[in-house]
Design a protein around this motif. Structure first.
Motif, PDB file in Angstrom:
ATOM      1  N   ALA A   1     -47.416  -1.930 -23.849  1.00 24.71           N
ATOM      2  CA  ALA A   1     -46.370  -2.395 -22.934  1.00 24.71           C
ATOM      3  C   ALA A   1     -46.146  -3.889 -23.146  1.00 24.71           C
ATOM      4  CB  ALA A   1     -46.764  -2.104 -21.489  1.00 24.71           C
TER       5      ALA A   1
ATOM      6  N   PHE B   1     -43.207   9.900 -17.747  1.00 26.22           N
ATOM      7  CA  PHE B   1     -42.583   9.507 -16.480  1.00 26.22           C
ATOM      8  C   PHE B   1     -42.332  10.730 -15.603  1.00 26.22           C
ATOM      9  CE2 PHE B   1     -40.505   5.244 -17.883  1.00 26.22           C
ATOM     10  CZ  PHE B   1     -41.771   4.733 -18.107  1.00 26.22           C
TER      11      PHE B   1
ATOM     12  N   ILE C   1     -40.682   7.672 -29.369  1.00 28.16           N
ATOM     13  CA  ILE C   1     -41.409   6.922 -28.326  1.00 28.16           C
ATOM     14  C   ILE C   1     -40.728   7.099 -26.974  1.00 28.16           C
ATOM     15  CG2 ILE C   1     -41.999   4.607 -27.508  1.00 28.16           C
ATOM     16  CD1 ILE C   1     -42.409   3.834 -30.447  1.00 28.16           C
ATOM     17  N   ARG C   2     -39.413   6.976 -26.953  1.00 25.49           N
ATOM     18  CA  ARG C   2     -38.672   7.105 -25.696  1.00 25.49           C
ATOM     19  C   ARG C   2     -38.773   8.525 -25.134  1.00 25.49           C
ATOM     20  NH1 ARG C   2     -33.508   3.317 -27.389  1.00 25.49           N
ATOM     21  NH2 ARG C   2     -34.435   1.335 -26.680  1.00 25.49           N
TER      22      ARG C   2
ATOM     23  N   ILE D   1     -40.325  -0.463 -15.967  1.00 20.02           N
ATOM     24  CA  ILE D   1     -41.144   0.720 -15.692  1.00 20.02           C
ATOM     25  C   ILE D   1     -41.440   0.818 -14.200  1.00 20.02           C
ATOM     26  CG2 ILE D   1     -43.428   1.748 -16.052  1.00 20.02           C
ATOM     27  CD1 ILE D   1     -43.346   0.680 -18.913  1.00 20.02           C
TER      28      ILE D   1
ATOM     29  N   LYS E   1     -41.319  10.645 -25.593  1.00 19.03           N
ATOM     30  CA  LYS E   1     -42.678  10.783 -25.058  1.00 19.03           C
ATOM     31  C   LYS E   1     -42.818  10.031 -23.739  1.00 19.03           C
ATOM     32  CE  LYS E   1     -44.619  13.260 -28.297  1.00 19.03           C
ATOM     33  NZ  LYS E   1     -45.135  14.631 -28.025  1.00 19.03           N
ATOM     34  N   ARG E   2     -42.216   8.873 -23.672  1.00 21.57           N
ATOM     35  CA  ARG E   2     -42.279   8.085 -22.438  1.00 21.57           C
ATOM     36  C   ARG E   2     -41.621   8.821 -21.279  1.00 21.57           C
ATOM     37  NH1 ARG E   2     -39.400   2.288 -22.161  1.00 21.57           N
ATOM     38  NH2 ARG E   2     -37.588   3.661 -22.199  1.00 21.57           N
ATOM     39  N   GLU E   3     -40.477   9.439 -21.537  1.00 20.68           N
ATOM     40  CA  GLU E   3     -39.795  10.193 -20.488  1.00 20.68           C
ATOM     41  C   GLU E   3     -40.625  11.380 -20.022  1.00 20.68           C
ATOM     42  OE1 GLU E   3     -37.164   9.447 -18.690  1.00 20.68           O
ATOM     43  OE2 GLU E   3     -37.290   7.550 -19.782  1.00 20.68           O
TER      44      GLU E   3
ATOM     45  N   ASN F   1     -41.081  -1.143 -23.895  1.00 22.16           N
ATOM     46  CA  ASN F   1     -41.842  -0.836 -22.682  1.00 22.16           C
ATOM     47  C   ASN F   1     -41.993  -2.092 -21.822  1.00 22.16           C
ATOM     48  OD1 ASN F   1     -42.217   1.840 -23.433  1.00 22.16           O
ATOM     49  ND2 ASN F   1     -44.102   1.417 -24.526  1.00 22.16           N
TER      50      ASN F   1
END
Length: 219
Positions: free
Chosen positions: A39, A21, A13-14, A52, A16-18, A47
């Motif tokens: 979120a 971003f 998850i982290r 964020i 993919k989030r990066e 999240n």
């Protein structure tokens, strides 16, 4: 074993989030709209929205969701607007029936001497199953399966079209009441020649048609 699995999921998850971003930083939008967002307003969550905002250098946000669609105890599942301009009004609008696809949002944003209203929506999805997708890709081996799968797909397409048309009417009515110029963003789950697309966007300039690239729908 369970702890290792949870750790692995969080790591994915982290990552993919990066990646997301990095894409946002690359294009550096003043306003960004998202659909199907997981979120939270809880500081302990993965999240956490204020974090964020800080990381992406946005000034304010509006997060709309229905509690019955909560992702877990810490995270909601909804739609999100991020803005580098001040937001002077945030509004979540829920149509009947009260479900996720009947929820949309708008915010009033002040940019210099101008005020404009940003709409963000997620229209009804078709909800194809894995079996539906495999059938569309490969077909079914027997006539009986062909008939069964075809009926399932046609029924879902019909249901989706009807629901999206109802949702688009509801959204359009709210848009007609806006005292400000409008920016509309959303996941239509439909094609540009669809009924819902034209109902909402017939009077708008299409960003994709103007720019010939990117992921924007209307301005």
């Amino acid at each position: 074993m369970l702890n290792f699995l949870i750790f692995s999921i969080i790591k994915i998850i982290r990552k993919k989030r990066e990646q997301m971003f990095a894409l946002i930083r690359k294009f550096d939008p003043d306003i960004a709209c998202f659909q199907e967002v997981v979120a939270s307003d809880k500081k302990s969550a993965i999240n956490y929205l204020p974090d964020i905002l800080d990381e992406l250098q946005f000034e304010d946000y509006s997060y709309s969701y229905q509690l019955k669609n909560d992702f877990d105890q810490d995270h909601h599942f909804g739609i999100l607007i991020l803005s580098k301009f001040p937001i002077i009004r945030k509004q979540t609008v829920v149509n009947t029936p009260d479900d996720y696809n009947s929820t949309f949002q708008f915010v009033d944003v002040v940019a210099g001497a101008d005020t404009f209203r940003v709409f963000n929506a997620h229209l009804q999805s078709v909800k194809f199953t894995q079996d539906n997708r495999e059938y569309l890709d490969k077909g079914a081996p027997t006539k009986e399966q062909n008939i069964k799968e075809s009926k399932s797909i046609i029924a879902k397409l019909k249901r989706g079209i009807i629901k999206r048309s109802m949702q688009s009417y509801f959204i359009k009515d709210e848009m007609n009441q806006s005292p400000y110029p409008i920016i509309f963003c959303g996941d239509f789950n439909d094609v540009p020649v669809s009924y819902s697309y034209e109902t909402i966007g017939s009077q708008f300039a299409k960003c994709f048609c103007k720019k010939r690239r990117g992921h924007f729908i209307y301005f």
